[in-house]
Each structure stands twice: as C-alpha cells, then as structure tokens.
Design a protein around this motif. Structure first.
Motif, mmCIF file in Angstrom:
data_model
loop_
_atom_site.group_PDB
_atom_site.id
_atom_site.type_symbol
_atom_site.label_atom_id
_atom_site.label_comp_id
_atom_site.label_asym_id
_atom_site.label_seq_id
_atom_site.Cartn_x
_atom_site.Cartn_y
_atom_site.Cartn_z
ATOM 1 N N GLY A 68 -43.409 -2.483 -7.931
ATOM 2 C CA GLY A 68 -42.788 -1.080 -8.305
ATOM 3 C C GLY A 68 -41.685 -0.390 -8.530
ATOM 4 N N MET A 69 -41.295 0.211 -9.060
ATOM 5 C CA MET A 69 -39.538 0.394 -9.853
ATOM 6 C C MET A 69 -40.364 2.597 -9.127
ATOM 7 S SD MET A 69 -39.713 -0.638 -13.385
ATOM 8 C CE MET A 69 -38.612 0.384 -13.883
ATOM 9 N N MET A 70 -38.830 2.745 -8.324
ATOM 10 C CA MET A 70 -38.826 4.421 -7.739
ATOM 11 C C MET A 70 -37.696 4.578 -8.629
ATOM 12 S SD MET A 70 -37.083 3.663 -3.717
ATOM 13 C CE MET A 70 -38.761 2.574 -3.402
ATOM 14 N N MET A 71 -37.320 6.463 -8.666
ATOM 15 C CA MET A 71 -36.374 6.910 -9.091
ATOM 16 C C MET A 71 -36.277 8.168 -8.276
ATOM 17 S SD MET A 71 -36.882 8.469 -13.247
ATOM 18 C CE MET A 71 -38.290 9.274 -12.626
ATOM 19 N N ARG A 72 -34.825 9.264 -7.971
ATOM 20 C CA ARG A 72 -34.435 9.905 -7.588
ATOM 21 C C ARG A 72 -35.053 11.542 -8.568
ATOM 22 N NH1 ARG A 72 -30.317 11.196 -3.202
ATOM 23 N NH2 ARG A 72 -31.919 13.304 -3.235
ATOM 24 N N TRP A 73 -35.795 12.095 -8.210
ATOM 25 C CA TRP A 73 -36.425 13.122 -9.126
ATOM 26 C C TRP A 73 -35.413 14.276 -8.611
ATOM 27 C CZ3 TRP A 73 -37.875 12.804 -13.969
ATOM 28 C CH2 TRP A 73 -37.300 14.755 -14.251
ATOM 29 N N GLU A 74 -34.482 15.030 -8.217
ATOM 30 C CA GLU A 74 -33.659 15.598 -7.287
ATOM 31 C C GLU A 74 -34.537 17.459 -7.610
ATOM 32 O OE1 GLU A 74 -29.853 15.192 -7.804
ATOM 33 O OE2 GLU A 74 -29.818 13.669 -6.392
ATOM 34 N N GLN A 75 -34.514 17.709 -8.573
ATOM 35 C CA GLN A 75 -35.221 18.980 -9.723
ATOM 36 C C GLN A 75 -36.662 19.094 -9.116
ATOM 37 O OE1 GLN A 75 -33.749 16.845 -11.508
ATOM 38 N NE2 GLN A 75 -34.863 16.595 -13.301
ATOM 39 N N PRO A 76 -37.587 20.735 -9.585
ATOM 40 C CA PRO A 76 -38.397 20.582 -9.758
ATOM 41 C C PRO A 76 -39.562 19.953 -10.554
ATOM 42 C CG PRO A 76 -37.664 22.947 -9.227
ATOM 43 C CD PRO A 76 -36.611 21.710 -9.700
ATOM 44 N N LEU A 77 -40.493 19.420 -10.029
ATOM 45 C CA LEU A 77 -41.185 18.540 -11.300
ATOM 46 C C LEU A 77 -42.489 19.627 -11.575
ATOM 47 C CD1 LEU A 77 -42.280 15.973 -12.328
ATOM 48 C CD2 LEU A 77 -43.207 15.067 -10.708
ATOM 49 N N VAL A 78 -42.182 19.801 -13.329
ATOM 50 C CA VAL A 78 -43.265 20.739 -13.307
ATOM 51 C C VAL A 78 -43.964 20.064 -14.287
ATOM 52 C CG1 VAL A 78 -43.208 22.770 -14.952
ATOM 53 C CG2 VAL A 78 -40.990 22.518 -13.823
ATOM 54 N N LEU A 79 -45.142 20.312 -14.229
ATOM 55 C CA LEU A 79 -46.463 19.339 -14.952
ATOM 56 C C LEU A 79 -47.518 20.640 -15.097
ATOM 57 C CD1 LEU A 79 -47.034 16.480 -12.507
ATOM 58 C CD2 LEU A 79 -45.821 16.375 -14.153
ATOM 59 N N ASP A 80 -47.476 20.177 -16.914
ATOM 60 C CA ASP A 80 -48.511 21.391 -17.482
ATOM 61 C C ASP A 80 -48.302 22.359 -16.971
ATOM 62 O OD1 ASP A 80 -50.088 18.967 -18.459
ATOM 63 O OD2 ASP A 80 -51.342 19.280 -16.173
ATOM 64 N N GLY A 81 -47.012 23.125 -17.127
ATOM 65 C CA GLY A 81 -46.664 24.600 -17.011
ATOM 66 C C GLY A 81 -46.833 25.256 -14.930
ATOM 67 N N GLU A 82 -46.564 24.333 -14.183
ATOM 68 C CA GLU A 82 -46.850 24.604 -13.389
ATOM 69 C C GLU A 82 -45.941 23.685 -12.112
ATOM 70 O OE1 GLU A 82 -50.558 22.681 -11.224
ATOM 71 O OE2 GLU A 82 -51.040 24.327 -11.978
ATOM 72 N N VAL A 83 -45.099 24.137 -11.468
ATOM 73 C CA VAL A 83 -44.226 23.531 -10.448
ATOM 74 C C VAL A 83 -44.593 22.177 -9.175
ATOM 75 C CG1 VAL A 83 -42.770 23.320 -8.487
ATOM 76 C CG2 VAL A 83 -42.311 25.262 -10.676
ATOM 77 N N ARG A 84 -45.128 21.178 -9.748
ATOM 78 C CA ARG A 84 -46.098 19.984 -8.503
ATOM 79 C C ARG A 84 -45.490 19.821 -7.204
ATOM 80 N NH1 ARG A 84 -48.056 17.215 -5.558
ATOM 81 N NH2 ARG A 84 -49.256 16.114 -6.241
#
Length: 148
Positions: A68-84
């Motif tokens: 697999g592959m990986m990456m950093r996601w530092e900001q809030p993850l917003v999916l369908d209008g809500e924060v995950r």
C-alpha cells in the motif's frame, strides 16, 4: 515619414527572405531513412542479451509489488460536510491515510487507531497525494518517515 517606409522595406525584405528559406526546404526531398536490406547477406539473429533500461538499484517497485501507500493528512478530514473523527479517541486531525492494494482506504490517528473509510477511494487518494518520495520495507519505518 521616410523612417516608416525604411522600416516597412526592412520588414518586407525579412519576410521575403524567410519565405525563400521555407520554399527551399519545402522543395528538398525527404531523407531516405528506410534503406532496404541487401538480399545477398541474410541478417544474423542477435544472440547477446540486451540490458534493461535501468539498473536494478534504480528501479522503483510497481503498485502491484507494494502492500500500500501512505501519506500524512494534517488538517481535519471533511467528508460529506462533517469532520471525520477517530471512533476510539476522538482525534480529528493529523491522520496517516493508507491506500491499500485492494483499493481500500484506511485512516490512522496519532494514537495508533486504524479505521477503514468507505467514503474514500483510490481515486481520491491519487488526487490528494503527492509524488512518492520513499519506499519502506516495514510499516513502522514508513510511519517513522511520516512522523508518527
């Protein structure tokens, strides 16, 4: 008034010279790159092995060769209008996003909780990730490289 005529004349002369050059190249025959082989000598088969384009130490593994592959996601993850948020600890930022070989996406919070995210897919990962900068033999080394 005379200057303008002189400039017009220079421009017209340059145009004519360029046109003559183009005409000269248009009238020349194309070089004969495909020369027929001589019929008297049959071509001998090539017996030596042609080396690969890149030496083995410079080759990059393909997507089928990595788990697999990986990456950093530092900001809030917003999916369908809500924060995950992480279902175990409630963390909502500083994720590691994994794109697995089977096209599933997994999230890992800073505390080490892993959860699948069905709303994301490999296309989302490819749009949001940058170029691959390193390959790691173990998950722990990859996490250490990403700062987790």
């Amino acid at each position: 008034m005379f200057r303008r005529r002189a400039r017009d004349r220079e421009f017209r002369e340059a145009q004519l010279a360029g046109h003559a050059l183009l005409q000269m190249h248009a009238n020349q025959p194309a070089p004969d790159f495909a020369r027929p082989a001589t019929a008297s000598a049959p071509a001998a088969p090539i017996t030596e092995e042609v080396p690969d384009f890149l030496p083995p130490d410079l080759r990059v593994p393909s997507r089928d060769e990595v788990e697999g592959m990986m990456m950093r996601w530092e900001q809030p993850l917003v999916l369908d209008g809500e924060v995950r948020e992480c279902p175990q600890c409630g963390a909502y930022r500083d994720w590691i996003v994994f794109s697995m070989r089977d096209d599933t996406i997994w999230l890992r919070c800073r505390a080490g909780h892993n959860t699948a995210e069905p709303r994301l897919d490999a296309a989302w990962y490819n749009r949001n990730s940058g170029p691959v900068d390193a390959f790691h033999p173990t998950l722990e080394e990859g996490l250490r490289h990403c700062g987790h």
